[in-house]
Design an enzyme around this catalytic site. Sequence first.
Site: not given
Ligand code: MIC
Ligand code: SF4
Length: 748
Positions: A92-93, A157, A445, A641, A643
């Site tokens: 998805d990302h 995630d 976010r 995140s 990550r």
């Molecule tokens: C996000 O919403 O910040 C992400 C991208 O989904 C991350 C995961 C990632 O950095 O791949 C998360 O929330 O953990």
């Molecule tokens: Fe994707 Fe993270 Fe955004 Fe949700 S918050 S849509 S998992 S990047």
Amino acid sequence: MAVDQIRQLYESMPDKLDRARRRFGRGLTFAEKILVAHADDFDRKNWSRGEAQLRLRVDRVALQDATGQMALLQFMQAGRKQVAVPTTVHCDHLIRAQSGASADTRRAVTENNEVYDFLRSASRKFGIGFWRPGSGIIHQVLFENYAFPGGLMIGADSHTPNAGGLGMAAIGVGGADCGEAMAGLAWEVLDPRLIGVRLTGKLSGWTSAKDVITYLCGLLTVRGGTNKIVEYFGPGAGSISATGKGTICNMGAELGATTSLFHFDDRMAAYLSATDRADVARLAEQYRELLVADPDVLADPRRYYDEVVEIDLTELEPHVVGPHSPDRARPISALAADVEKEGWPAHIKAALIGSCTNSSYEDMRRAAHIAQQGLRVGLTAKVPFLVTPGSERIYQTIKRDGIMETFEKMGGTVLANACGPCIGQWKRSDVGREERNTIVSSFNRNFPGRNDGSAATLSFLTSPEIVTALAFAGTLEFDPVHETLAGGDGHPFRFTAPEGEEFPTRGFARGEEGYEAPASDGEGVVVLVAPDSERLQLLQPFPRWDGQDFVELPILIKTKGKTTTDHISPAGPWLRYRGHLDKISDNMFLGAVNAFTGETGTGVNPITGEAGKPLAQIARDLKARGIGWVVIGDENYGEGSSREHAAMSPRYLGCRAVIARSFARIHETNLKKQGILPLVLGQPDDYELFEPRDRVSIRGLATLRPGHPVEVAIGKPDGRSLTIRCHHTMTDEHVGWFRAGSALNALK
Ligand code: MIC
Ligand code: SF4
């Protein structure tokens, strides 16, 4: 998970819960029931909130294509044939939002071919369910297929808690945690404190589930939930749909909470049935008393939760949060005044709905109801209006039910079922790089640079229905709840409050859902990693600790203010290298503000004195000279995140310790796992003592042990030295990881 396994879990619970009631001498909250039911060794364990380290057996592990690469690479180092717990991977990302759903998905498949091949082949080999690109966003797909009341899941995630909307304790963690659970180890977490949120009244009119959480973000702040579980209950909970509950739990990540969850109720049962899981619904109904808090807890919550917040849903106003932090909250009626006071551009440049937070059928219906009203008086969106459906099922259903057409008539574009603009995968050409501009979305976010890579973009978050109304107005100065807007004929018109069914009357439409089952025998399947790949790199173990104290290490950066993992390891174009540690490390600290220079992403080389260099470049130079370094951090360091690249890149480039005012939960664990020492300043103001040319020494590492502070000496250029005290939260096991060089080394 098969319904039989859920039954087994429920059947095993009464006995465990009774033992816990006897041991604690009181009734149990719902969160406690789940923790107790999944304890690896209930009797030996010390149960003390905020102090004990729990070892739990999870029911399920979830991975996505960005963090999942590292999780799988780490899992592979454990040398197992099959995963020990049900696991899925969700693509998805990595899909870039540019020109609409089908073109974007097609391009992604070509662009990310190598990564998808790796994920697919590893999934086939190790017994993992694979959801291919286009199938949907991890949290929505988990909600539709796997989440169940009373279960425990971890996911690489941070928005994994979304499944709390179905009464599951679902926790965001780093990839290493997932890899270990997949390898059959118990999963460890600090016994969380509990926040009880008692809901009274009823959601109605413009107010939606999103407003419960945006309001709470303002109240509790981005640190308010750290190492805590937020448990929702009370008579008001019944007025919120299961997917609405999911929205609230999803964005609990923005409180820093370990997870959030609701007690099982009829709304959850209805959702389970509507998504082809009537058997799970019936089972949960049969075992209902296990899936809510005990009656004495509900009668007197203050005795059982560490904090209790009351929210009267009837009184709750729609909220808008932002810019730059999800806890900058105010009711919509106060937005225009804030905009004027702060001098933010009122003119909106783009409006976005959907994402894992808000793309249920109900969300889309309510947004479409607003869209229809605007269309009826001859209006179209004044700004680009982008829709990201959470899953193929939602996409097909809104297409069949004419919702998509409504959005398109209003001028909207439906993007792929993927993260897209939410993770900075948004190719935007309407504003200049450093142009200050405003966007509104229904995402979760809004850190600087998050959506389009530009820190000059001011991002505001609210419900999808409010975003839709704002798209018609094109300005933050419009309050759709209280004000009128000029219609196509110039006459003032007022939106009526959004309405929308929770479920499609004709049931969910099913497209190509995109699930691929693992091979029945993985033995012969080869995991595809090209040796010359620039996107994937097999991991080399980090070196073990050499037994020496850290003596006179330079400070690579002292970060100022918010330092999220988006600041430490940005996403967007860098997502490309999530499986290649060396390459992605070039992004290290690109978004962080250097307190020593006031600049973002650059610093001064402590050896050569050269200024204005990217921090990764300085770190590489230090590494080449064999010099380790430290980071000084501010409050809630590593928020956001999950990550683990935000810990792996520093580790890889020579970071030995991060000394911060405080840490966010997932990142602190990620640092420990990768062999970096996370230290918390004994006095937050000691932060001020660190200056550019100082050298930092951390001695007595051979006697590092739980509960004992560490002395940190700050050597000044003139030869003076100051000694301060720092704390840490390392257990014996964590100290073992540090000695071994990483958790993974310790495991082997
Ligand atoms: C996000 O919403 O910040 C992400 C991208 O989904 C991350 C995961 C990632 O950095 O791949 C998360 O929330 O953990
Ligand atoms: Fe994707 Fe993270 Fe955004 Fe949700 S918050 S849509 S998992 S990047």
